[in-house]
Design a protein around this motif. Sequence first.
Motif, PDB file in Angstrom:
ATOM      1  N   ASP A  64      28.871  10.028 -55.768  1.00 21.89           N
ATOM      2  CA  ASP A  64      28.692   9.141 -54.621  1.00 21.89           C
ATOM      3  C   ASP A  64      27.263   9.161 -54.092  1.00 21.89           C
ATOM      4  O   ASP A  64      26.837   8.215 -53.411  1.00 21.89           O
ATOM      5  CB  ASP A  64      29.654   9.541 -53.498  1.00 21.89           C
ATOM      6  N   ALA A  65      26.517  10.213 -54.410  1.00 21.38           N
ATOM      7  CA  ALA A  65      25.145  10.338 -53.895  1.00 21.38           C
ATOM      8  C   ALA A  65      24.124   9.592 -54.745  1.00 21.38           C
ATOM      9  O   ALA A  65      22.961   9.486 -54.359  1.00 21.38           O
ATOM     10  CB  ALA A  65      24.760  11.815 -53.810  1.00 21.38           C
ATOM     11  N   ILE A  66      24.551   9.059 -55.894  1.00 22.02           N
ATOM     12  CA  ILE A  66      23.600   8.461 -56.838  1.00 22.02           C
ATOM     13  C   ILE A  66      23.761   6.944 -56.864  1.00 22.02           C
ATOM     14  O   ILE A  66      24.837   6.430 -57.208  1.00 22.02           O
ATOM     15  CB  ILE A  66      23.819   9.043 -58.255  1.00 22.02           C
ATOM     16  N   ASP A  67      22.690   6.229 -56.532  1.00 20.14           N
ATOM     17  CA  ASP A  67      22.745   4.767 -56.495  1.00 20.14           C
ATOM     18  C   ASP A  67      23.024   4.162 -57.861  1.00 20.14           C
ATOM     19  O   ASP A  67      23.614   3.076 -57.960  1.00 20.14           O
ATOM     20  CB  ASP A  67      21.429   4.202 -55.949  1.00 20.14           C
ATOM     21  N   ALA A  68      22.585   4.835 -58.925  1.00 17.75           N
ATOM     22  CA  ALA A  68      22.743   4.286 -60.272  1.00 17.75           C
ATOM     23  C   ALA A  68      24.196   4.300 -60.747  1.00 17.75           C
ATOM     24  O   ALA A  68      24.532   3.618 -61.716  1.00 17.75           O
ATOM     25  CB  ALA A  68      21.879   5.064 -61.266  1.00 17.75           C
ATOM     26  N   VAL A  69      25.052   5.068 -60.090  1.00 20.07           N
ATOM     27  CA  VAL A  69      26.468   5.104 -60.468  1.00 20.07           C
ATOM     28  C   VAL A  69      27.154   3.866 -59.910  1.00 20.07           C
ATOM     29  O   VAL A  69      27.235   3.671 -58.694  1.00 20.07           O
ATOM     30  CB  VAL A  69      27.156   6.385 -59.949  1.00 20.07           C
ATOM     31  N   ARG A  70      27.654   3.018 -60.804  1.00 20.60           N
ATOM     32  CA  ARG A  70      28.250   1.756 -60.386  1.00 20.60           C
ATOM     33  C   ARG A  70      29.742   1.893 -60.078  1.00 20.60           C
ATOM     34  O   ARG A  70      30.266   1.241 -59.190  1.00 20.60           O
ATOM     35  CB  ARG A  70      28.048   0.722 -61.498  1.00 20.60           C
ATOM     36  N   GLU A  71      30.432   2.717 -60.845  1.00 17.33           N
ATOM     37  CA  GLU A  71      31.849   2.954 -60.613  1.00 17.33           C
ATOM     38  C   GLU A  71      32.238   4.230 -61.341  1.00 17.33           C
ATOM     39  O   GLU A  71      31.574   4.656 -62.288  1.00 17.33           O
ATOM     40  CB  GLU A  71      32.705   1.786 -61.116  1.00 17.33           C
ATOM     41  N   THR A  73      35.924   6.874 -62.197  1.00 14.72           N
ATOM     42  CA  THR A  73      37.295   7.351 -61.998  1.00 14.72           C
ATOM     43  C   THR A  73      37.361   8.759 -62.570  1.00 14.72           C
ATOM     44  O   THR A  73      36.782   9.041 -63.629  1.00 14.72           O
ATOM     45  CB  THR A  73      38.332   6.460 -62.704  1.00 14.72           C
ATOM     46  N   ILE A  74      38.057   9.635 -61.863  1.00 13.48           N
ATOM     47  CA  ILE A  74      38.148  11.042 -62.263  1.00 13.48           C
ATOM     48  C   ILE A  74      39.608  11.415 -62.496  1.00 13.48           C
ATOM     49  O   ILE A  74      40.456  11.156 -61.638  1.00 13.48           O
ATOM     50  CB  ILE A  74      37.545  11.960 -61.189  1.00 13.48           C
ATOM     51  N   ALA A  75      39.885  11.983 -63.652  1.00 10.91           N
ATOM     52  CA  ALA A  75      41.219  12.510 -63.945  1.00 10.91           C
ATOM     53  C   ALA A  75      41.183  14.012 -63.673  1.00 10.91           C
ATOM     54  O   ALA A  75      40.376  14.731 -64.281  1.00 10.91           O
ATOM     55  CB  ALA A  75      41.604  12.230 -65.389  1.00 10.91           C
ATOM     56  N   GLU A  76      42.024  14.472 -62.798  1.00  7.72           N
ATOM     57  CA  GLU A  76      41.982  15.881 -62.405  1.00  7.72           C
ATOM     58  C   GLU A  76      42.725  16.738 -63.434  1.00  7.72           C
ATOM     59  O   GLU A  76      43.728  17.371 -63.149  1.00  7.72           O
ATOM     60  CB  GLU A  76      42.551  16.053 -61.001  1.00  7.72           C
ATOM     61  N   THR A  77      42.176  16.720 -64.644  1.00 10.84           N
ATOM     62  CA  THR A  77      42.691  17.543 -65.731  1.00 10.84           C
ATOM     63  C   THR A  77      41.900  18.850 -65.755  1.00 10.84           C
ATOM     64  O   THR A  77      40.999  19.054 -64.956  1.00 10.84           O
ATOM     65  CB  THR A  77      42.529  16.808 -67.069  1.00 10.84           C
ATOM     66  N   ASP A  78      42.229  19.722 -66.670  1.00 16.44           N
ATOM     67  CA  ASP A  78      41.483  20.972 -66.831  1.00 16.44           C
ATOM     68  C   ASP A  78      41.066  21.091 -68.302  1.00 16.44           C
ATOM     69  O   ASP A  78      41.902  21.365 -69.148  1.00 16.44           O
ATOM     70  CB  ASP A  78      42.341  22.167 -66.428  1.00 16.44           C
ATOM     71  N   PRO A  79      39.768  20.871 -68.607  1.00 20.01           N
ATOM     72  CA  PRO A  79      38.677  20.541 -67.673  1.00 20.01           C
ATOM     73  C   PRO A  79      38.749  19.098 -67.185  1.00 20.01           C
ATOM     74  O   PRO A  79      39.504  18.286 -67.727  1.00 20.01           O
ATOM     75  CB  PRO A  79      37.428  20.769 -68.519  1.00 20.01           C
ATOM     76  N   LEU A  80      37.939  18.802 -66.178  1.00 21.36           N
ATOM     77  CA  LEU A  80      37.896  17.453 -65.633  1.00 21.36           C
ATOM     78  C   LEU A  80      37.471  16.458 -66.695  1.00 21.36           C
ATOM     79  O   LEU A  80      36.635  16.756 -67.561  1.00 21.36           O
ATOM     80  CB  LEU A  80      36.874  17.365 -64.484  1.00 21.36           C
ATOM     81  N   ARG A  81      38.035  15.273 -66.619  1.00 24.17           N
ATOM     82  CA  ARG A  81      37.577  14.169 -67.448  1.00 24.17           C
ATOM     83  C   ARG A  81      37.348  12.978 -66.540  1.00 24.17           C
ATOM     84  O   ARG A  81      38.107  12.753 -65.606  1.00 24.17           O
ATOM     85  CB  ARG A  81      38.598  13.834 -68.535  1.00 24.17           C
ATOM     86  N   ALA A  82      36.284  12.232 -66.808  1.00 21.19           N
ATOM     87  CA  ALA A  82      35.955  11.107 -65.937  1.00 21.19           C
ATOM     88  C   ALA A  82      35.345   9.966 -66.731  1.00 21.19           C
ATOM     89  O   ALA A  82      34.786  10.169 -67.812  1.00 21.19           O
ATOM     90  CB  ALA A  82      34.981  11.555 -64.844  1.00 21.19           C
ATOM     91  N   GLU A  83      35.469   8.777 -66.176  1.00 17.48           N
ATOM     92  CA  GLU A  83      34.769   7.606 -66.684  1.00 17.48           C
ATOM     93  C   GLU A  83      33.742   7.215 -65.640  1.00 17.48           C
ATOM     94  O   GLU A  83      34.080   7.052 -64.466  1.00 17.48           O
ATOM     95  CB  GLU A  83      35.737   6.450 -66.934  1.00 17.48           C
ATOM     96  N   VAL A  84      32.512   7.068 -66.081  1.00 16.61           N
ATOM     97  CA  VAL A  84      31.403   6.804 -65.155  1.00 16.61           C
ATOM     98  C   VAL A  84      30.564   5.666 -65.716  1.00 16.61           C
ATOM     99  O   VAL A  84      30.043   5.759 -66.834  1.00 16.61           O
ATOM    100  CB  VAL A  84      30.521   8.057 -64.971  1.00 16.61           C
ATOM    101  N   ALA A  85      30.435   4.588 -64.955  1.00 19.47           N
ATOM    102  CA  ALA A  85      29.575   3.469 -65.352  1.00 19.47           C
ATOM    103  C   ALA A  85      28.281   3.544 -64.551  1.00 19.47           C
ATOM    104  O   ALA A  85      28.315   3.682 -63.321  1.00 19.47           O
ATOM    105  CB  ALA A  85      30.275   2.144 -65.115  1.00 19.47           C
ATOM    106  N   VAL A  86      27.151   3.482 -65.253  1.00 16.91           N
ATOM    107  CA  VAL A  86      25.850   3.618 -64.593  1.00 16.91           C
ATOM    108  C   VAL A  86      24.944   2.442 -64.928  1.00 16.91           C
ATOM    109  O   VAL A  86      25.099   1.776 -65.957  1.00 16.91           O
ATOM    110  CB  VAL A  86      25.149   4.937 -64.992  1.00 16.91           C
ATOM    111  N   SER A  87      23.988   2.202 -64.046  1.00 13.49           N
ATOM    112  CA  SER A  87      22.995   1.157 -64.281  1.00 13.49           C
ATOM    113  C   SER A  87      22.066   1.559 -65.419  1.00 13.49           C
ATOM    114  O   SER A  87      21.849   2.743 -65.693  1.00 13.49           O
ATOM    115  CB  SER A  87      22.172   0.927 -63.008  1.00 13.49           C
ATOM    116  N   LEU A  88      21.478   0.549 -66.043  1.00 16.61           N
ATOM    117  CA  LEU A  88      20.507   0.779 -67.100  1.00 16.61           C
ATOM    118  C   LEU A  88      19.114   0.936 -66.492  1.00 16.61           C
ATOM    119  O   LEU A  88      18.852   0.430 -65.398  1.00 16.61           O
ATOM    120  CB  LEU A  88      20.530  -0.405 -68.073  1.00 16.61           C
ATOM    121  N   PRO A  89      18.198   1.634 -67.194  1.00 16.88           N
ATOM    122  CA  PRO A  89      18.352   2.222 -68.514  1.00 16.88           C
ATOM    123  C   PRO A  89      18.950   3.628 -68.457  1.00 16.88           C
ATOM    124  O   PRO A  89      19.040   4.240 -67.396  1.00 16.88           O
ATOM    125  CB  PRO A  89      16.911   2.273 -69.031  1.00 16.88           C
TER     126      PRO A  89
END
Length: 218
Positions: A64-71, A73-89
Amino acid sequence: MLSTGTVAIDLELTDRTVPLAAVGERLPDGSRIEVLTAVPLDDRLRYIVRVTGASAAEFREGLDAIDAVREATIAETDPLRAEVAVSLPTPETVLADHGGRVSSTTVGGRRTSVTALEGESDVRSLVEALQEEYPDAGVRSVRSVEGVGGEPGGRLDDLTEKQRNALEVAYFSGYFERSREHDITEVAAKLGVSRQTLTQHLRAAERKVLDAVLDGDR
């Protein structure tokens, strides 16, 4: 997968403008972000990552602190797994734009470690392209490898980029699990393609992988 004799370049960056590094810097000491796969879309790069050493709340706070992160989702598995979309480049897209392909990316704190595979461009061209965007990028080693991802034989060598992306995103999204975590429509949305297109890519990829595995065992 890589064929025999493929050149791998191990690179290291500490640039705060690398989106995942900016997130990693905000996580507890010893945390690690490992990229499982990354898919380029029109105006962003979608990562599927594994996170160790940080809670879901800590990782969300870092995102949430990073402007480049566009969206994200976090799966609270062990270990954590997440999908993160970021701005280019990103390092991955810079290298891809110059004929290389990234086989692995890991982040610990501000430090990003990237292994790139020499493709249409030579080692020097890839390094210079990366340093133009990220001046602190340095080369740790250059080596010859057999098989992408360390697997001898290159069983994914024949896959196109779209087939490889489809297979990796479907796999890491849990599509092949007995109780599917995501259905074909959801996986297609992650890739920005239609259900029909994804189905075609998956069928072609599965056929090539099965041919390589079964024919190779004869």
